[in-house]
Enzyme design. Structure first.
Site, short mmCIF file in Angstrom:
data_model
loop_
_atom_site.label_atom_id
_atom_site.label_comp_id
_atom_site.label_asym_id
_atom_site.label_seq_id
_atom_site.Cartn_x
_atom_site.Cartn_y
_atom_site.Cartn_z
N THR A 166 7.31 -71.93 28.11
CA THR A 166 7.34 -70.47 28.30
C THR A 166 6.53 -70.02 29.51
OG1 THR A 166 5.50 -70.25 26.74
CG2 THR A 166 7.74 -69.99 25.86
N ASP A 167 5.58 -70.84 29.97
CA ASP A 167 4.69 -70.40 31.05
C ASP A 167 5.45 -69.92 32.29
OD1 ASP A 167 2.46 -71.15 29.54
OD2 ASP A 167 1.41 -71.91 31.30
N LYS A 177 6.78 -63.07 30.84
CA LYS A 177 5.92 -63.43 29.72
C LYS A 177 4.69 -62.52 29.83
CE LYS A 177 3.46 -67.25 27.50
NZ LYS A 177 3.25 -68.70 27.44
#
Lengths: 414, 414
Positions: free
Chosen positions: A163-164, A240
């Site tokens: 997800t980073d 994110k």
């Protein structure tokens, strides 16, 4: 006790019931609870009772080829699961206590039995990294892998990704590929070993989205803190926004493009999108990687700008409407004179860059800066890499929406 | 027709009625409408009718001293209005069409007659810049000015500041000053000449907040798109999140600390705060300015990290829980060995940095990185400048909340 057995584990006065999952160490039992969560329980001082053996035939669901097809049902669509690593393909290394990325796409099928029966799956591994180590070179490998899967008949692609940096990779694929089918990124904020893991629901919803009518690059992640639905974000407009929450991803400047309701497997879209089959498959994978993203802060060392001399392009994450300290404007004019493309975005993240309002902005326009419109700074960086390698008209391309990265024209104010 | 006259202007079939305001050019009439908005109308082909002369005695409200007191009413508190420039103190330069910052604090009193009668005002000019040009040196001048105003009896301070970098300056003052009275930053997203200017309501609400019980550094800006209320944000937790909207400022990770209802002039707080008089006035204005904020992106040129060799400190805006490409970790270990303080924050902005979960983070901790907890990257940069100049225990200070910059301990997940 074998993987796939239904078991009851008792430890420290607590009872847990579920399916025994493959574990990477001897020290722990990994248990899939009925709610879909996986938990790890120390074997020491645990009492395990086998309730039913072989409930899930976990190990035989997939075989070990690099690209493999499991249980072909001609009535089901074919979904390609491409793994790049990240938490959704991670487990806890109980020796160090840290999460490491060590599963391939097939392990995801093992870990998420709920995927079975929804589609015919093909598994493929492009990388096995935590996404902070993602590079533009791997974006290219991934774009080719997705291209080849679609060319070979995949009706949709799910990309499992950390997800980073998922937003950067999703943007890269959105610019590199013309796609007739959905390309859906998904990942996990909590590894499969944690009670609150989001890996099952995200993977299931991503597969449902990959079978939908939306032939765009999407990011499919939890929409709320609960396990009710996933949001479908356009890859070029998502960020994110939280370090750890399961609903960490946010579409900037609008509602998400769509959503998947988990219980009913219903995919809905709230805004127009590119429909399945409306675009012919094509790939333009070249990137000019000599591009940097530079964040402007009070007191910033001008040496960072010196480093940009001779670069192919830079994206500035300016302040407000798209500003930088006035003292740097002459330097920026020299950069653009020397052929460096300089694109201005805003660290505000939301809203349009408009350098026609204040003196600083007007001076920046005179210095040759390209206004980044409403593009997110990271998306603009990726797009500039792509544009410099694929288009001669850099300014026009950067100011034209190619993959939904620029939201529709709005007057910044009245 | 003079400034202060009530006039009616007719142009191109439209009629406008209001108070004539001072204008910087001969070409335009600036008219304050009854709703509080100022508009500029080209004189050419305009017909102006004076309805009532001298409705507002604009020019005599303030005199020209650097620090001046107007109409002292011993029953009212004394509020110091400190101007640094920015849109709230701006007007359109009709020759270029751009907005320039050219008003001082006294002009704000002229431009916002609604301030009259609420307090005794002192005006003071520290700078006259658009805030993209703000520097740590001016933060220090401003801290001293605020300190001196409070020492000389101000019951509250309003700082008028450009919105671009307001969050950085507010953070700086929050670390540099111990204050027994409110220090309230306000600004404007639209200049006084625009129909939708927010300058009047923001200035009025900021003065109300400066008379409140909350002795903290606050940012007071529109809470919604409407002219109903201003939010009061803690200076260390706020971000400008939209390039142009009037409600561009957002408290990250929580609701705003409080709000001011415009119509009723009611100031309320939803969470605990430092009360008026609970702290003794003090100033620690030293800053180590050899500190940079470095944003980690896929494909980032390692030369940017080379530039940090020998610096006093850097704050990394990492990805996710606080990560950076693994290949840079050895370099970071060398930096910390050589005495550079390296603080990790997250470009997610919201949530806590936690480098104990993944391999990358654990390696970063071993390399000597200081976890920036829940601090915003910009706030962490300002705090590191302050900490390196004022405290010997850098790690402990960075991980302790001094001015609300770190939100309370939370488990990142269950």
């Amino acid at each position: 006790m074998d993987s796939g057995d239904r078991i009851r584990v008792e430890r420290s006065g607590e009872q847990y019931e579920g399916v025994c999952m493959p574990s990477t160490t001897e020290d722990h039992v990994v248990l899939k609870l009925d709610g879909g969560y996986n938990i790890g329980i120390e074997r020491e001082e645990s009492h395990v009772e086998v309730l039913d053996s072989g409930v899930y035939d976990i190990d035989s669901e997939v075989d070990g080829d690099e690209s493999s097809v499991v249980e072909i049902d001609p009535d089901l669509p074919t979904i390609s699961l491409i793994s790049t690593g990240g938490t959704i393909a991670s487990t806890v290394d109980y020796r160090t206590g840290a999460v490491t990325s060590q599963f391939d796409a097939e392990d995801v099928l093992r870990a998420v039995p709920d995927l079975a029966g929804r589609a015919n799956y093909r598994g493929r591994v492009v990388a096995n990294i935590l996404s902070e180590n993602m590079t533009p070179e791997i974006w290219q490998d991934l774009a080719w892998a997705v291209h080849d899967e679609i060319e070979n008949g995949a009706d949709g692609v799910v990309v499992m990704h950390g997800t980073d940096t998922m937003q950067y990779t999703a943007s890269a694929l959105a610019f590199m590929l013309d796609t007739p089918v959905p390309i859906v990124f998904t990942g996990s904020q909590r590894s499969a070993d944690r009670p609150s893991s989001d890996n099952v629901m995200n993977a299931v919803c991503a597969v449902e989205a990959a079978m939908s009518d939306c032939a765009e690059v999407l990011v499919c992640m939890h929409a709320t803190e609960n396990d009710t639905r996933c949001a479908l974000h356009r890859g070029t407009r998502v960020r994110k926004d939280h370090t750890s929450r399961r609903n960490a991803f946010e579409t900037i400047g609008n509602e998400p493009l769509g959503e998947v309701e988990y219980a009913t497997e219903t995919v809905t879209f709230q805004r127009p999108y590119d429909e399945r089959g409306s675009t012919t498959l094509d790939i333009a994978p070249d990137l000019e990687t000599d591009v940097e993203l530079l964040k402007s802060t009070p007191g910033m060392d001008g040496a960072f700008l010196d480093l940009c001399d001779g670069k192919a392009g830079i994206v500035i994450e300016g302040t407000g409407l798209g500003h930088i300290n006035t003292k740097f404007i002459d330097h920026i004019a020299r950069l653009t004179d020397d052929g460096t493309a300089v694109v201005m975005t805003s660290q505000c993240l939301d809203g349009r860059v408009c350098d026609r309002v204040y003196d600083t902005g007007r001076d920046l326009l005179e210095a040759g800066v390209i206004e980044g419109e409403t593009m997110l700074p990271g998306t603009a960086m990726v797009k500039l890499m792509w544009t410099l390698a694929n288009r001669s008209s850099v300014r026009e391309t950067m100011q034209t929406s190619l993959a939904g990265e620029i939201t529709e024209r709005s007057v910044p104010w009245t």
